[in-house]
Design a protein around this motif. Structure first.
Motif, PDB file in Angstrom:
ATOM      1  N   SER A  46       0.830  -1.209   0.000  1.00  0.00           N
ATOM      2  CA  SER A  46       0.000   0.000   0.000  1.00  0.00           C
ATOM      3  C   SER A  46       0.867   1.263   0.000  1.00  0.00           C
ATOM      4  CB  SER A  46      -0.926   0.001   1.214  1.00  0.00           C
ATOM      5  OG  SER A  46      -0.176  -0.107   2.411  1.00  0.00           O
ATOM      6  N   SER A  47       1.943   1.255   0.793  1.00  0.00           N
ATOM      7  CA  SER A  47       2.814   2.444   0.864  1.00  0.00           C
ATOM      8  C   SER A  47       3.523   2.661  -0.467  1.00  0.00           C
ATOM      9  CB  SER A  47       3.866   2.271   1.963  1.00  0.00           C
ATOM     10  OG  SER A  47       3.262   2.030   3.201  1.00  0.00           O
ATOM     11  N   ILE A  48       3.968   1.563  -1.065  1.00  0.00           N
ATOM     12  CA  ILE A  48       4.674   1.675  -2.352  1.00  0.00           C
ATOM     13  C   ILE A  48       3.712   2.212  -3.414  1.00  0.00           C
ATOM     14  CG2 ILE A  48       5.814   0.322  -4.174  1.00  0.00           C
ATOM     15  CD1 ILE A  48       6.796  -1.523  -1.764  1.00  0.00           C
ATOM     16  N   ALA A  70      -7.739   0.506  16.079  1.00  0.00           N
ATOM     17  CA  ALA A  70      -8.431   0.669  14.794  1.00  0.00           C
ATOM     18  C   ALA A  70      -7.395   0.667  13.674  1.00  0.00           C
ATOM     19  CB  ALA A  70      -9.204   1.980  14.786  1.00  0.00           C
ATOM     20  N   PRO A  71      -7.805   0.297  12.444  1.00  0.00           N
ATOM     21  CA  PRO A  71      -6.853   0.333  11.328  1.00  0.00           C
ATOM     22  C   PRO A  71      -6.332   1.758  11.089  1.00  0.00           C
ATOM     23  CG  PRO A  71      -8.890  -0.784  10.701  1.00  0.00           C
ATOM     24  CD  PRO A  71      -9.137  -0.164  12.040  1.00  0.00           C
ATOM     25  N   VAL A  72      -5.054   1.857  10.784  1.00  0.00           N
ATOM     26  CA  VAL A  72      -4.464   3.170  10.471  1.00  0.00           C
ATOM     27  C   VAL A  72      -5.131   3.725   9.210  1.00  0.00           C
ATOM     28  CG1 VAL A  72      -2.331   4.318   9.737  1.00  0.00           C
ATOM     29  CG2 VAL A  72      -2.264   2.555  11.536  1.00  0.00           C
ATOM     30  N   GLU A  73      -5.425   5.033   9.233  1.00  0.00           N
ATOM     31  CA  GLU A  73      -6.009   5.693   8.056  1.00  0.00           C
ATOM     32  C   GLU A  73      -5.053   6.764   7.553  1.00  0.00           C
ATOM     33  OE1 GLU A  73     -10.757   5.643   8.929  1.00  0.00           O
ATOM     34  OE2 GLU A  73      -9.567   7.192   9.889  1.00  0.00           O
ATOM     35  N   LEU A  74      -4.867   6.793   6.232  1.00  0.00           N
ATOM     36  CA  LEU A  74      -4.010   7.828   5.642  1.00  0.00           C
ATOM     37  C   LEU A  74      -4.622   8.190   4.291  1.00  0.00           C
ATOM     38  CD1 LEU A  74      -0.128   7.796   5.603  1.00  0.00           C
ATOM     39  CD2 LEU A  74      -1.430   8.604   3.640  1.00  0.00           C
ATOM     40  N   GLU A  75      -4.733   9.479   4.037  1.00  0.00           N
ATOM     41  CA  GLU A  75      -5.389   9.920   2.806  1.00  0.00           C
ATOM     42  C   GLU A  75      -4.542  10.990   2.129  1.00  0.00           C
ATOM     43  OE1 GLU A  75      -9.849  10.580   2.856  1.00  0.00           O
ATOM     44  OE2 GLU A  75      -9.108  12.626   2.530  1.00  0.00           O
ATOM     45  N   LEU A  76      -4.423  10.896   0.803  1.00  0.00           N
ATOM     46  CA  LEU A  76      -3.732  11.920   0.038  1.00  0.00           C
ATOM     47  C   LEU A  76      -4.720  12.540  -0.947  1.00  0.00           C
ATOM     48  CD1 LEU A  76      -0.327  10.134  -0.818  1.00  0.00           C
ATOM     49  CD2 LEU A  76      -0.872  11.589   1.154  1.00  0.00           C
ATOM     50  N   THR A  77      -4.759  13.865  -0.971  1.00  0.00           N
ATOM     51  CA  THR A  77      -5.606  14.573  -1.924  1.00  0.00           C
ATOM     52  C   THR A  77      -4.754  14.955  -3.127  1.00  0.00           C
ATOM     53  OG1 THR A  77      -6.921  15.486  -0.134  1.00  0.00           O
ATOM     54  CG2 THR A  77      -7.103  16.586  -2.260  1.00  0.00           C
ATOM     55  N   VAL A 134      -7.098   9.674  -2.610  1.00  0.00           N
ATOM     56  CA  VAL A 134      -6.620   8.296  -2.473  1.00  0.00           C
ATOM     57  C   VAL A 134      -6.507   7.985  -0.989  1.00  0.00           C
ATOM     58  CG1 VAL A 134      -4.758   6.700  -2.994  1.00  0.00           C
ATOM     59  CG2 VAL A 134      -5.439   8.420  -4.678  1.00  0.00           C
ATOM     60  N   ARG A 135      -7.162   6.892  -0.600  1.00  0.00           N
ATOM     61  CA  ARG A 135      -7.298   6.576   0.823  1.00  0.00           C
ATOM     62  C   ARG A 135      -6.664   5.223   1.116  1.00  0.00           C
ATOM     63  NH1 ARG A 135     -12.854   7.708   1.384  1.00  0.00           N
ATOM     64  NH2 ARG A 135     -12.158   9.862   1.495  1.00  0.00           N
ATOM     65  N   LEU A 136      -5.858   5.192   2.175  1.00  0.00           N
ATOM     66  CA  LEU A 136      -5.317   3.929   2.698  1.00  0.00           C
ATOM     67  C   LEU A 136      -6.024   3.647   4.015  1.00  0.00           C
ATOM     68  CD1 LEU A 136      -3.232   1.647   3.241  1.00  0.00           C
ATOM     69  CD2 LEU A 136      -1.679   3.400   4.075  1.00  0.00           C
ATOM     70  N   GLN A 137      -6.681   2.507   4.080  1.00  0.00           N
ATOM     71  CA  GLN A 137      -7.334   2.127   5.340  1.00  0.00           C
ATOM     72  C   GLN A 137      -7.237   0.616   5.485  1.00  0.00           C
ATOM     73  OE1 GLN A 137     -11.537   2.899   5.800  1.00  0.00           O
ATOM     74  NE2 GLN A 137     -11.268   3.172   8.004  1.00  0.00           N
ATOM     75  N   GLY A 138      -6.689   0.194   6.618  1.00  0.00           N
ATOM     76  CA  GLY A 138      -6.581  -1.238   6.843  1.00  0.00           C
ATOM     77  C   GLY A 138      -5.784  -1.937   5.764  1.00  0.00           C
TER      78      GLY A 138
END
Ligand code: NAD
Length: 335
Positions: free
Chosen positions: A127-129, A240-247, A253-257
């Motif tokens: 997901s990070s890549i 809770a699952p880490v959430e990270l979002e880029l606009t 684009v959303r990273l969740q779980g």
């Protein structure tokens, strides 16, 4: 073939020991823990010599790579001892308990001619890549902003099991430095090292059991006017699952779980990437320790630099320093 020793046989050491065991190019040659029972148990399990003193281990078995899986305040002195003994070092995050100690270690690593790597294994998540590739390749245009949050739970028994986690002196902080520095590291890897940082950190619900902060809010200004907002707490009822979002210019684009999705202007949602699933009660630690450890040993074997070095690790530590000092939690001179 590289040889390895693991120093600190606590919670995270298993991730290193099992990653070493599954790589035919790495030979475990020693384990070390100040607690004789832990040293002996690991030595027996892995069939290698066990030590209770790092200097004695370095003198008897000089491994190519020392894995430092110790309390934060021991990272810098023990990594420095290993570098001076001619070993390469892969230390767990953070690189040190304070920015100052981490910067000193970076200098020692530079002059040692050895490689120092820091275990920010989440950079190896699929997901990070995928997120970093979107930032670089710009299929949705430029990245404009980021946000992330970590809502986790830590209770008295967690801190009682390893009391160093409670104190400014030994841990160098709480939720920011111990549990959630990975997410600050990812935001800075995606968006660039921040040009300015504002933040507030405090101990809201753990005052009876720890000195360090359990909740924090951080805002950062990255290069090219990109901004980010971050929230972290150990005061939630569960992990809770880490959430990270880029606009981006044309998508969010959303990273969740561990799953990355893109929402475009017409509302369409597309799944872009998914992390390999970890199992067990520590699944939230992810699956990427082995990837990072394999890569570190391969770089060392090839005589190449490792990309997550002390300087890379100081970026997130610098963010924490700014927030802790601004919050009046530690004097600037001590960071
Ligand atoms: N990358 C990740 O996702 C991740 C996850 C958890 C922990 N960590 C990091 O791993 C490190 C260790 O954390 P932990 O939770 O395993 O800690 P822990 O308290 O469970 O283990 C630390 C071990 O070090 C030993 N030790 C202490 N002083 C020593 C010394 N002088 N010489 C040899 N051994 C000594 C202790 O006896 C203990 O067994 C920390 O830096 C932590 O932040 C990273």
């Amino acid at each position: 073939m590289t040889t390895a020793a693991v120093v600190g046989i606590g919670d995270i050491s298993g991730n290193h020991l099992y990653a070493i065991a599954q790589n035919p190019g790495i030979e475990l040659v020693a384990v070390c823990d100040i607690d004789p029972a832990r040293a002996e148990a690991a030595a027996g399990h892995w069939n290698v010599p066990g030590f209770t003193d790092v200097e004695a281990m370095l003198a008897a078995v000089r491994p190519d790579v020392v894995h430092v899986t110790l309390p934060h305040y021991l990272h810098a002195p023990i990594a420095a001892a290993a570098l001076r003994a001619g070993c390469h070092v892969l230390t767990e995050k953070p690189v040190a308990e304070s920015y100052g100690a981490g910067a000193e270690l970076a200098d020692i690593a530079r002059t040692s001619g050895r490689t120092l790597g820091v275990c920010f294994q989440n950079r190896y998540n699929d997901s990070s890549i995928a997120l970093r590739t979107l930032v670089d390749d710009r299929p949705y245009g430029r990245v404009l902003a980021g946000r992330a949050s970590v809502w986790w739970h830590r209770n008295a028994s967690y801190y009682a099991s390893s009391p160093w986690r409670r104190t400014w002196r030994e841990a160098g902080g709480g939720v920011l430095i111990n549990q959630t520095i990975h997410t600050i590291d990812l935001l800075c890897w995606f968006l660039g090292a921040p040009e300015s940082v504002s933040g507030v950190a405090a101990n809201l619900t753990h005052r009876d059991i720890v000195e360090v902060e359990d909740t924090a809010t951080v805002t950062m200004r990255h290069p090219d006017g990109v901004t980010s907002v971050y929230f972290a707490t150990n005061s939630h009822s569960s992990d809770a699952p880490v959430e990270l979002e880029l606009t981006f210019e044309s998508a969010i684009v959303r990273l969740q779980g561990g799953v990355v999705t893109a929402t475009t202007a017409n509302g369409a949602v597309e799944v872009l990437a998914s992390d390999a699933k970890a199992t067990g009660d520590r699944a939230y630690w992810g699956t990427s320790h082995a990837r990072l450890i394999d890569d570190f040993h391969a770089r060392v074997a090839e005589g190449e630099p490792f990309w997550i070095d002390a300087d890379a690790a100081l970026v997130s530590l610098g963010v924490l320093r700014d927030v802790y000092v601004a919050s009046g939690l530690v004097p600037a001179a001590e960071r």
